[in-house]
Design a protein around this motif. Structure first.
Motif, mmCIF file in Angstrom:
data_model
loop_
_atom_site.group_PDB
_atom_site.id
_atom_site.type_symbol
_atom_site.label_atom_id
_atom_site.label_comp_id
_atom_site.label_asym_id
_atom_site.label_seq_id
_atom_site.Cartn_x
_atom_site.Cartn_y
_atom_site.Cartn_z
ATOM 1 N N ILE A 105 1.094 -25.911 -4.902
ATOM 2 C CA ILE A 105 2.196 -24.926 -4.852
ATOM 3 C C ILE A 105 3.653 -25.581 -5.372
ATOM 4 O O ILE A 105 4.244 -24.770 -5.873
ATOM 5 N N TYR A 106 3.819 -26.613 -4.583
ATOM 6 C CA TYR A 106 4.986 -27.296 -4.736
ATOM 7 C C TYR A 106 5.199 -27.424 -6.659
ATOM 8 O O TYR A 106 6.239 -27.169 -7.096
ATOM 9 N N LEU A 107 4.137 -27.803 -7.025
ATOM 10 C CA LEU A 107 4.089 -28.175 -8.457
ATOM 11 C C LEU A 107 4.566 -27.101 -9.365
ATOM 12 O O LEU A 107 5.436 -27.017 -10.142
ATOM 13 N N LEU A 108 3.802 -25.823 -8.875
ATOM 14 C CA LEU A 108 3.981 -24.725 -9.749
ATOM 15 C C LEU A 108 5.568 -24.284 -9.510
ATOM 16 O O LEU A 108 6.539 -23.679 -10.510
ATOM 17 N N ALA A 109 6.139 -24.319 -8.385
ATOM 18 C CA ALA A 109 7.470 -23.920 -7.892
ATOM 19 C C ALA A 109 8.538 -24.998 -8.695
ATOM 20 O O ALA A 109 9.297 -24.272 -9.231
ATOM 21 N N PHE A 110 8.435 -26.144 -8.706
ATOM 22 C CA PHE A 110 9.047 -27.144 -9.904
ATOM 23 C C PHE A 110 8.997 -26.802 -11.287
ATOM 24 O O PHE A 110 9.901 -26.822 -11.706
ATOM 25 N N VAL A 111 7.783 -26.584 -11.633
ATOM 26 C CA VAL A 111 7.470 -26.214 -12.813
ATOM 27 C C VAL A 111 8.213 -24.791 -13.435
ATOM 28 O O VAL A 111 8.926 -24.680 -14.341
ATOM 29 N N GLY A 112 7.988 -23.955 -12.598
ATOM 30 C CA GLY A 112 8.588 -22.770 -12.720
ATOM 31 C C GLY A 112 10.300 -22.666 -12.896
ATOM 32 O O GLY A 112 10.822 -22.094 -13.645
ATOM 33 N N ASP A 152 23.076 -29.935 -16.170
ATOM 34 C CA ASP A 152 21.835 -29.343 -16.718
ATOM 35 C C ASP A 152 20.740 -30.483 -16.828
ATOM 36 O O ASP A 152 19.474 -30.376 -16.358
ATOM 37 N N ARG A 153 21.172 -31.762 -17.380
ATOM 38 C CA ARG A 153 20.605 -32.716 -17.454
ATOM 39 C C ARG A 153 19.844 -33.264 -16.073
ATOM 40 O O ARG A 153 18.683 -33.733 -16.063
ATOM 41 N N VAL A 154 20.868 -33.394 -15.168
ATOM 42 C CA VAL A 154 20.525 -34.027 -14.017
ATOM 43 C C VAL A 154 19.671 -33.000 -13.326
ATOM 44 O O VAL A 154 18.746 -33.451 -12.556
ATOM 45 N N PHE A 155 19.934 -31.814 -13.170
ATOM 46 C CA PHE A 155 19.000 -30.725 -12.572
ATOM 47 C C PHE A 155 17.577 -30.742 -13.208
ATOM 48 O O PHE A 155 16.568 -30.785 -12.460
ATOM 49 N N ALA A 156 17.433 -30.901 -14.367
ATOM 50 C CA ALA A 156 16.211 -30.895 -14.997
ATOM 51 C C ALA A 156 15.370 -32.144 -14.658
ATOM 52 O O ALA A 156 14.361 -32.136 -14.616
ATOM 53 N N LEU A 157 16.186 -33.476 -14.540
ATOM 54 C CA LEU A 157 15.514 -34.532 -14.239
ATOM 55 C C LEU A 157 14.922 -34.589 -12.870
ATOM 56 O O LEU A 157 13.793 -34.904 -12.573
ATOM 57 N N LEU A 158 15.836 -34.105 -12.085
ATOM 58 C CA LEU A 158 15.106 -34.028 -10.530
ATOM 59 C C LEU A 158 14.285 -33.026 -10.451
ATOM 60 O O LEU A 158 13.312 -33.210 -9.585
ATOM 61 N N TRP A 171 12.087 -32.182 -12.604
ATOM 62 C CA TRP A 171 10.798 -32.653 -13.318
ATOM 63 C C TRP A 171 10.250 -33.995 -12.390
ATOM 64 O O TRP A 171 8.980 -34.269 -12.285
ATOM 65 N N LEU A 172 11.093 -34.476 -11.802
ATOM 66 C CA LEU A 172 10.780 -35.545 -10.862
ATOM 67 C C LEU A 172 9.964 -34.610 -9.480
ATOM 68 O O LEU A 172 9.127 -35.418 -9.209
ATOM 69 N N GLY A 173 10.651 -33.854 -8.936
ATOM 70 C CA GLY A 173 9.601 -33.134 -7.883
ATOM 71 C C GLY A 173 8.387 -32.774 -8.233
ATOM 72 O O GLY A 173 7.343 -32.796 -7.679
ATOM 73 N N ALA A 174 8.242 -32.262 -9.499
ATOM 74 C CA ALA A 174 6.905 -31.887 -10.287
ATOM 75 C C ALA A 174 6.185 -33.138 -10.158
ATOM 76 O O ALA A 174 4.691 -33.018 -10.018
ATOM 77 N N ALA A 175 6.208 -34.137 -10.594
ATOM 78 C CA ALA A 175 5.716 -35.475 -10.885
ATOM 79 C C ALA A 175 5.175 -35.883 -9.434
ATOM 80 O O ALA A 175 4.022 -36.466 -9.368
ATOM 81 N N ILE A 176 6.279 -35.958 -8.555
ATOM 82 C CA ILE A 176 5.659 -35.990 -7.011
ATOM 83 C C ILE A 176 4.652 -35.281 -6.430
ATOM 84 O O ILE A 176 3.713 -35.772 -5.902
ATOM 85 N N VAL A 219 10.596 -36.144 -0.252
ATOM 86 C CA VAL A 219 11.460 -35.918 -1.614
ATOM 87 C C VAL A 219 11.134 -34.709 -2.356
ATOM 88 O O VAL A 219 12.106 -33.966 -2.200
ATOM 89 N N PRO A 220 10.070 -34.027 -2.541
ATOM 90 C CA PRO A 220 9.829 -32.592 -2.928
ATOM 91 C C PRO A 220 10.561 -31.799 -1.902
ATOM 92 O O PRO A 220 11.085 -30.783 -2.379
ATOM 93 N N TRP A 221 10.500 -31.967 -0.699
ATOM 94 C CA TRP A 221 11.056 -30.857 0.298
ATOM 95 C C TRP A 221 12.600 -30.776 0.109
ATOM 96 O O TRP A 221 13.432 -29.935 0.488
ATOM 97 N N ALA A 222 13.201 -32.273 0.106
ATOM 98 C CA ALA A 222 14.689 -32.521 -0.010
ATOM 99 C C ALA A 222 15.067 -31.768 -1.448
ATOM 100 O O ALA A 222 16.039 -30.997 -1.476
ATOM 101 N N LEU A 223 14.502 -32.024 -2.305
ATOM 102 C CA LEU A 223 14.561 -31.518 -3.619
ATOM 103 C C LEU A 223 14.710 -30.055 -3.818
ATOM 104 O O LEU A 223 15.512 -29.106 -4.361
ATOM 105 N N TYR A 224 13.563 -29.661 -3.111
ATOM 106 C CA TYR A 224 13.428 -28.013 -3.208
ATOM 107 C C TYR A 224 14.348 -26.961 -2.315
ATOM 108 O O TYR A 224 14.999 -26.072 -2.528
ATOM 109 N N VAL A 225 14.956 -27.918 -1.153
ATOM 110 C CA VAL A 225 16.073 -27.217 -0.490
ATOM 111 C C VAL A 225 17.209 -27.218 -1.102
ATOM 112 O O VAL A 225 18.036 -26.292 -1.029
#
Length: 472
Positions: free
Chosen positions: A23-30, A69-75, A77-82, A105-111
């Motif tokens: 679910i994390y993966l789908l949320a970050f990819v979306g 936008d580049r930093v946002f996209a990078l972080l 996709w980092l969340g998606a990778a983790i 990490v994914p928790w902090a990024l998604y918050v």
């Protein structure tokens, strides 16, 4: 079982963690695919403008340190990778402390994303993902037995989620109390699925039975989560079956699948091993430092539980509300009121200079929300189509959506590439339209006879014009 951990929930924890990672993966990819048009620097509600207005203390986010936008996209996709790494078991292949950091990490990024996402992230399942993800940090890995305190915290979360939703319904619209809510809901829900037409056409006694079963599941069964097994096991299984019914009948992003994920944590190993034949992992103890961290976090959860517990008994119960900026121990609930008729905003464009009867207007098609009456609703959940959901809210209250809808119309006038990626069909692929407008239609599902005669899933009638023709 010792005083801190149990040896009965190894597989339940493993399945919970894998499902949560997905679910994390789908949320970050979306988010990665949709953010530029919605909240990017040139988006409908830009993050940079939000960061200038709202200080860190009101919206804790790593993007207060720096945004592009580049930093946002990078972080993102980092969340998606983790998340993908956690999905395939990376959290169990490393030491316990490293596994906890990996879940952090994914928790902090998604918050961080949620706290700058504005209206596009104002859904209850966003906070639910953050709260569930935070508990996963302290749930341990194969290096330690599942801690009881976190299993109880997850049951307390599931209780608030289900019981809160049940109270919202029974206190809210009278159609929940007289068991008629599903006469309308399958048709008027935000984003119907491919089976919603068939659910709507079930006999009315079946609809009444559905509502009654929902009340039992949400108002009675949650209390049984805290009973000894097998009562708690049966209660979690009932919730899982109910959520699967909802998965089949509509598109509610990852809400239903995340609820199932939480309920899975309440299933003991005897279910997985005895009924499904899965092996039980080797037993392992827990270290003192891990015990101390879990106990401290459990104390925080207990302290924060005061506000949502009070909300459950409050006369004016809040729905999908966070009492703190980290979205921990929230209040949940949904569909306290049910709309009896469905309205849809339909956007059209034309290359003609005039707006009279001679103008040829062509319709933009969205991915998930109803448009072409002949198109069967598609299944998108657990993927979240944020624009389509906001279009449903826009039809209910056009004035609240003006902050983003007028800019959206202007993006269509210039055929903005990022915006056009969010919709299914652009009727002007070669050059932008000269004008766009927004109409409001009343939609309803066709009857069996209408379906056979016309081949349409929807019947629609024009109500009027919401936005008159606009041009650059």
């Amino acid at each position: 079982m010792n005083w801190f951990a149990t040896d009965d929930y190894w597989i339940g924890r493993l399945v919970f963690q894998r499902m949560l990672a997905l679910i994390y993966l789908l949320a970050f990819v979306g988010t990665a695919f949709q953010f530029r048009a919605l909240i990017g620097s040139d988006g409908l509600t830009p993050i940079p403008a939000w960061l200038r207005r709202v200080p860190f203390r009101r919206s804790p986010s790593v993007f207060h340190l720096h945004y592009s936008d580049r930093v946002f996209a990078l972080l993102t996709w980092l969340g998606a990778a983790i998340s993908a790494a956690l999905l395939v078991g990376a959290g169990d292949a490393i030491p316990l402390w490293a596994s906890m950091l990996l879940w952090l990490v994914p928790w902090a990024l998604y918050v961080s994303i949620l706290n700058v996402g504005q209206v596009w992230y104002g859904f209850g399942w966003e906070s639910l993902l953050c709260e569930t993800g935070c508990y996963a940090i302290f749930l341990g890995s194969t290096h330690t037995a599942p801690p009881w305190l976190m299993l109880i915290a997850l049951r307390w979360l599931l209780f608030r989620l289900e019981f809160g939703a049940g109270l919202i319904k029974i206190r809210g619209d009278s159609c929940w109390r007289d068991l008629t809510a599903l006469y309308y809901h399958h048709e008027t829900q935000p984003m119907p699925g491919p089976l919603s037409w068939f659910f709507h056409r079930l006999p009315r006694p079946v609809h009444r039975l559905e509502v009654a079963a929902n009340h039992v599941t949400q108002l009675v069964v949650p209390f049984l989560l805290f009973a000894p097994a097998p009562v708690s096991t049966i209660s979690a299984a009932v919730m899982i079956v109910t959520q699967l019914w909802l998965v089949c009948s509509g598109n509610f992003s990852w809400l239903n699948w995340l609820t199932i994920t939480i309920a899975v944590s309440a299933l003991p190993d005897s279910v997985w091993h005895g009924d499904l034949g899965l092996p039980v992992p080797a037993q392992s103890g827990s270290t003192s430092w891990f015990q101390g961290i879990v106990i401290a976090f459990a104390a925080v959860v207990l302290a924060l539980s005061y506000w949502p517990a009070r909300n459950l008994i409050a006369r004016r119960q809040l729905m999908n509300f966070s009492f703190n900026r980290l979205h921990l121990v929230n209040a949940y609930g949904a569909f306290g009121s049910i709309t009896r008729t469905r309205q849809e905003v339909v956007i059209e464009g034309t290359r003609d200079a005039g707006a009279g009867l001679s103008a040829t207007w062509l319709e933009y098609e969205f991915r998930g929300k109803p448009g072409d009456p002949r198109r069967l609703p598609r299944q998108f959940a657990p993927y979240h189509l944020r624009l389509d959901w906001m279009m449903w809210f826009l039809a209910l209250d056009p004035y609240r959506g003006q902050v983003w809808f007028i800019p959206f119309m202007r993006r269509l006038l210039c055929s903005d590439r990022a915006t056009l990626k969010l919709i299914r069909l652009n009727p002007f692929p070669d050059s932008p339209p000269r004008q766009v407008r927004a109409l409001i239609y009343r939609y309803r599902f066709t009857t069996w006879a209408e379906r056979r005669e016309t081949g349409q899933w929807w019947h629609r009638e024009l109500i009027g014009q919401m936005v008159p023709p606009m041009h650059d």
